[in-house]
Structure formats: structure tokens, C-alpha cells
Design a protein around this motif. Sequence first.
Motif: not given
Length: 399
Positions: A257-274
Motif C-alpha cells: 500500500v505504501a508503494m502504491w501511495w508513493i507512486y500514485f499520490h504525486h508521481g504518476q499525475e506529474g508524469a502524465s502532465r509532462k
Amino acid sequence: MRAEGEINRHKADAESWVRQERQDAEKASFPELFFDLVFVFALIQLSHALAKDFGPTAALEAGILILSLWWLWIHTTWITNLLNTEMEPVRLLLFVLMFGGVLLAIALPEAFAEQGLVFALIYSAMQVGRSLFALYAFRGEDRPSFLVFVRVTIWLVISSLFWIAGGLVDLADRILLWGIALAIEYAGPACRYVVPGVASSDEDRLHLSGEHLAERCALFVIICLGETILTTGRTATEYMNSGLTFVVFCSAFVSTVAMWWIYFHHGQEGASRKAENAEEKAKIAHNLFNYGHLPIVAGIILTAVGEDFSLSHARDGATMREAIPILGGPVLFLAGNIGVKIATAYQRPVSHFAGAAALCLFLPVPGIPLFVLQLASTGILLLVAFWEYWALKKAVTNA
């Protein structure tokens, strides 16, 4: 006349195998999600093989297999990003690749034994066959994209020679030849698939959807996290005979769950925008997804192996054999997130650096019970997740 021309254009778009710039490709299609199911099986096969025999040679072999599975999946994702998955021929391509993927996963545990040639033939056929399909789809419709896939196909044919040759030789030479094959494939995007004598075209003219690529990679991360839960649940079922095993199981679940949070809480959305807003979409997509997500995926797979060890031998003292997956998996996962987040936000996630350093401190300490290492790994990942959460929340408040 204008209305008639518009109707004809829409009709041509609807019948084309190639996705048009006007067509929406932000969301993954159902055929793509169906295709992904194969990789759940492949990753489970890989985790089982690693947990059964994890040593220096096995780790090297697993690295080759992880690299090959990831490259096979990410190249297919690029094709589905460019083609119209609502067309029957494209769907049939995915179904054929699914069948090949199942056969590949069956051969995977014995890829460095008697199934080496079978693995190499299936992998090469999937890679080259998919690229030839793209060539046929782009013929006469998009000359620059056609030329890109001419060069891609040539590179894949060359690498397939090393794959097949590796399947015919013994273990040491197989590792060498398959390593060369992967080096060729991974160098391709960085070298823009240059081929002497073949006209070069700008890869950034490919009609990519950055948001679609970001979502597809996020879904693959979910597949890897789901595989971790499946592997953990299977092992816990066999060893759920004490309160300590239940504690380790809870720790492993919280770690996922912690790995899910680390990736999806901030990183994935930023990668999508970039990826979506970049001017050089192909270059950014290669850096963010082809290469940037590889350590994230590999880290999750390695973490699943470590959780298997900590559940099956909770009270045993740790050696480097067990410590590397238990601690090294999260380190690799955090390193991948560091790269993606720096590339997307140009900010260094201090929490991730601190977490990776804390995990590395436990590596040289022998004899620690495996359940202690597992609890420490989970605790550090939780700390990283909360640290980043509060840091981002504070940054928003101050802004």
C-alpha cells in the motif's frame, strides 16, 4: 460539398488501422486491459522462480527476464498508442500477442535451462511480428512513421539473432548473448534507431498520446503491485501457523500500500502532465516510461520475492541472499520514483533519498531476523510516504 468531405474524412478515420490525431487515446481500451492479464501470469511465474532459487546467477538471469518482459510490454504499449484498438485487425494482433505471452510465461521458469530456445523464439517472434504489423498498418498512410518502424524492425531483427543464438548455447554463453540482445534493444530508442543507408525521420512526428502512455504504465505498476499481493497471499496461506506470520503478512500488505501511495499520490499525475504537454513527446516518453519506469517495476518484483522470504523463514537470520530483495527491492523502487519525479517536477524528493539511504544502512548487518528486516522496510516506506505527503501539503499551503 464541405459536409460531404467531412463525412468522407470521418469514414476514412473510422476504417483506418492508425489512430488519427483527432481520435481520443487518453484512456486504455478494453483490448489493452485484456492483453495485460498475460503479464500477471508472467510476473507470478518470475516471482516463483526467483523465490525458489535466488542467488548471484539467478539474480542475473532474473534481471534479463525482467528487462525482456518490460521491453515486450512497453513496445506493445507504444504500438497500441499509435494504432486504433477498436479495429478488428489491431485487436487480433493483441490476441495473438496474448497467446504468445502465455507460451512465453510457461517457458520462463526454464528459460535458462531446456526451454531457452523456445523462450527466445517466442520472444523474437512477438517483437518482430508486432513491428511488421505496424509497418503494414502505416504503409501508404504515414510515411514518417513508416520509416521509423522500418528502422525499429531492422534493430529488432538484429537483436533476435542474438536471442536465438543464445537459446542454442549453454548457460554462460546464453547470459552473454541475451545480454547483448537486450543491450541492442535498449540502445535503440536512445540512438533513434539509426540505420546507415535508411532514410531517417523525426520520431517526434509520431502521433503519440502522452496521457495514454502514462496511464498504461500506471496500470502496469498496479499489475506488479497486485502480483505482489497475490504472491504474499499464496505464501501466507502455506505458513499462517503463528502470530508472527500474521504480523509479517500485515507488514507486507502495508508495504505494498505504501508503494502504491508513493507512486500514485504525486508521481504518476506529474508524469502524465509532462508527457502530454512536452514538445518532444517521443524523447520525453522514452525517458519517463521506457527507461524511467523500469526500476519501479523491477523494485516491486524484487520486493515480492523479499516478502516471500520473510513469510516463509520469518525467524531465520538474514544473509545477503535475503537482505537484497527485502531491502533492495524498495531501494530500487524509490530510485525509480526519484528519477521520474525529478524529470517531471524538477524537484528532488528528499524523502525518497532519505528512505533509500535508511534502507541501505540495514544491508551490511548480518544475522538480523527476516521479520525484523521486513518490519523495518515497511516502516521506512511508510515514513517516506508520510514525509512526502506533508511536504507537498505544506508547499501547497505556503503557496
